[in-house]
Design an enzyme around this catalytic site. Structure first.
Site, PDB file in Angstrom:
ATOM      1  CE1 TYR A  42       7.459 -17.282  69.635  1.00  0.00           C
ATOM      2  CE2 TYR A  42       6.637 -19.274  68.538  1.00  0.00           C
ATOM      3  CZ  TYR A  42       6.506 -18.311  69.417  1.00  0.00           C
ATOM      4  OH  TYR A  42       5.400 -18.342  70.144  1.00  0.00           O
ATOM      5  CG  ASP A  56      11.365 -26.304  67.554  1.00  0.00           C
ATOM      6  OD1 ASP A  56      10.397 -26.831  67.034  1.00  0.00           O
ATOM      7  OD2 ASP A  56      10.879 -25.128  68.196  1.00  0.00           O
ATOM      8  CE  LYS A 106       3.959 -24.845  63.359  1.00  0.00           C
ATOM      9  NZ  LYS A 106       3.107 -23.765  63.663  1.00  0.00           N
TER      10      LYS A 106
END
Ligand code: HOZ
Length: 429
Positions: free
Chosen positions: A144, A239, A267
């Site tokens: 994702y 990623d 994050k």
């Protein structure tokens, strides 16, 4: 567990927010309950609006590596906020955080800050397409990369949780340029890449998959991807929105010793405030406007509060032995869970890399999307509800990871193991 106030708030939220939530997994539908509304967090624990306390293994889906309300982070935010919260102009903190990221992450020579992981991946792909003048993006099933159109093909996270194969609203013309291949299958990867090399702009991968649950790269998988993309002149994007500054200070690329061309972050680098970043080789990054023609912009990009929280967080992560401590906590939790799997005979597998892990209720090993899909989501839902009742806050989906923070103590892990044992016993009765 009392939950009257959460239930009442969820009722009100549903009147004014789609599904009552601002991100689908939070609605907790796949685990058969309604969400709790959180009032505050402190260290490894969170407290809901009904006064219940939970040991938190979601950690805001990764950013809270220091635990909640860490004093260095909260005071950096307070001090910065007193001087204004956004200017839409450069500020000194951007240079400081950019320099820290460049020093830390092996592949990054220049970095651009954005506001979320989704923005980071979306911008990195645009850059790769602009640089190579090709269109196809290769991703992996179950990975994702945020919710930009190009990535919503066999994607993990909320799409898996809710069983959404792709999304209405994403034009066929866009996903025609996305190829999704099986994770950990280098043979399939090599054959497709060689066949379509002239059309492929980039390959994007979670170096440790975290959005179909935790799935580690098989030995040689990342090395193979790097070798083949380099040979074919295709940009490799890691990623590292989840793994960056988590699996090592320099992320998964430092841990595995593989250097991509571009890296996406989010994050942890925002210390719990909204942030994302993408960076990489100078030659590629110099194609971004205003130096180059690839356009990307943002009013709140490099926001002073997010920069301050990120700098404070990264400084805490520079303290000696931080990653060894995280590794030990991860190992202690994992060994305890494995022991419980053996002693109770429950059909489950534990996947762990560092402070990321997933307990899959599956009979066989989980190493890709198809094997993850064999997990028993009904059993996970029962386990989730039982753990919540016993004060343990897990991700409300089988296909997410559990995050550990530096604030999780042996006592927290022991309590989580005791509650897991009691849940397993109920599941096997
Ligand atoms: N997509 C996130 C998990 N991989 C969930 C984000 C959220 O609900 O906050």
């Amino acid at each position: 567990m009392k939950r009257t106030t959460s239930d009442e708030m969820f009722g009100r939220a549903k009147q004014v927010i789609p599904g009552g939530v601002n991100s689908p997994v939070r609605a907790c539908r796949s685990v058969g309950c309604d969400p709790l509304f959180i009032r505050k967090g402190q260290g490894a624990c969170i407290y809901d609006v009904d006064g219940n306390e939970f040991i938190d293994f979601v950690c805001s889906w990764g950013p809270m590596i220091l635990g909640h309300a860490h004093p260095s982070v909260t005071s950096a935010i307070q001090m910065t906020g007193q001087e204004g919260t956004s200017f839409g102009a450069p500020t000194p903190a951007e240079i400081e955080l950019a320099a820290m990221v460049v020093d830390a992450v092996p592949s990054i020579e220049k970095v651009r800050f954005v506001n979320s992981g989704t923005e980071a991946t979306m911008s990195a792909v645009r850059l790769a397409r602009g640089y190579t003048k090709r269109n196809i993006v290769v991703k992996f099933d179950g990975c994702y990369h945020g919710h930009a159109d190009s990535f919503l093909v066999k994607a993990g996270s909320g799409l898996l949780t809710l069983g959404i194969p792709g999304s209405p609203g994403v034009p066929e013309d866009i996903v025609r340029n996305t190829l999704s291949l099986p994770y950990n299958d280098l043979v399939a990867f090599e054959s497709i890449l060689r066949e379509k090399a002239d059309e492929i702009a980039c390959v994007i991968v979670e170096p440790v998959a975290g959005n179909m649950g935790c799935v580690a790269p098989a030995p040689g998988f990342l090395e193979g991807i790097r070798r083949i993309t380099r040979e074919l002149g295709i940009i490799l994007i890691f990623d590292e929105v989840i793994t960056g500054f988590r699996l090592a200070y320099g992320g998964a690329q430092q841990r595995y010793g593989i250097i991509p061309d571009l890296t996406c972050l989010g994050k942890i680098i925002g210390g719990g405030l909204p942030v994302g970043a993408y960076g990489g080789k100078r030659e590629i990054m110099d194609c971004i406007a205003p130096d180059g023609p690839v356009y990307q912009a943002g009013t709140l990009s490099g926001n002073p509060l997010a920069m301050a929280a990120g700098i404070a967080t990264l400084k805490e992560l520079q303290v000696a032995n931080v990653y060894e401590r995280l590794e030990q906590k991860g190992m202690m939790f994992a060994e305890g869970l494995e022991q419980l799997i053996r002693s109770t005979g429950i059909s489950a597998q534990l996947n762990r890399v560092g402070s990321l892990m997933t307990l899959f209720f599956a009979a066989g090993p989980v190493y890709d999307f198809d094997t993850a899909m064999r997990a028993d989501t009904v059993k996970y839902a029962q386990h989730y509800r039982q753990m919540l009742e016993d004060g343990i806050y897990l991700a409300p989906s089988q296909f997410e990871v559990a995050f550990l923070s530096l604030a999780h103590s042996e006592e927290h892990i022991d309590k989580a193991l005791k509650m897991t044992e009691s849940s397993f016993k109920k599941l096997t009765d």
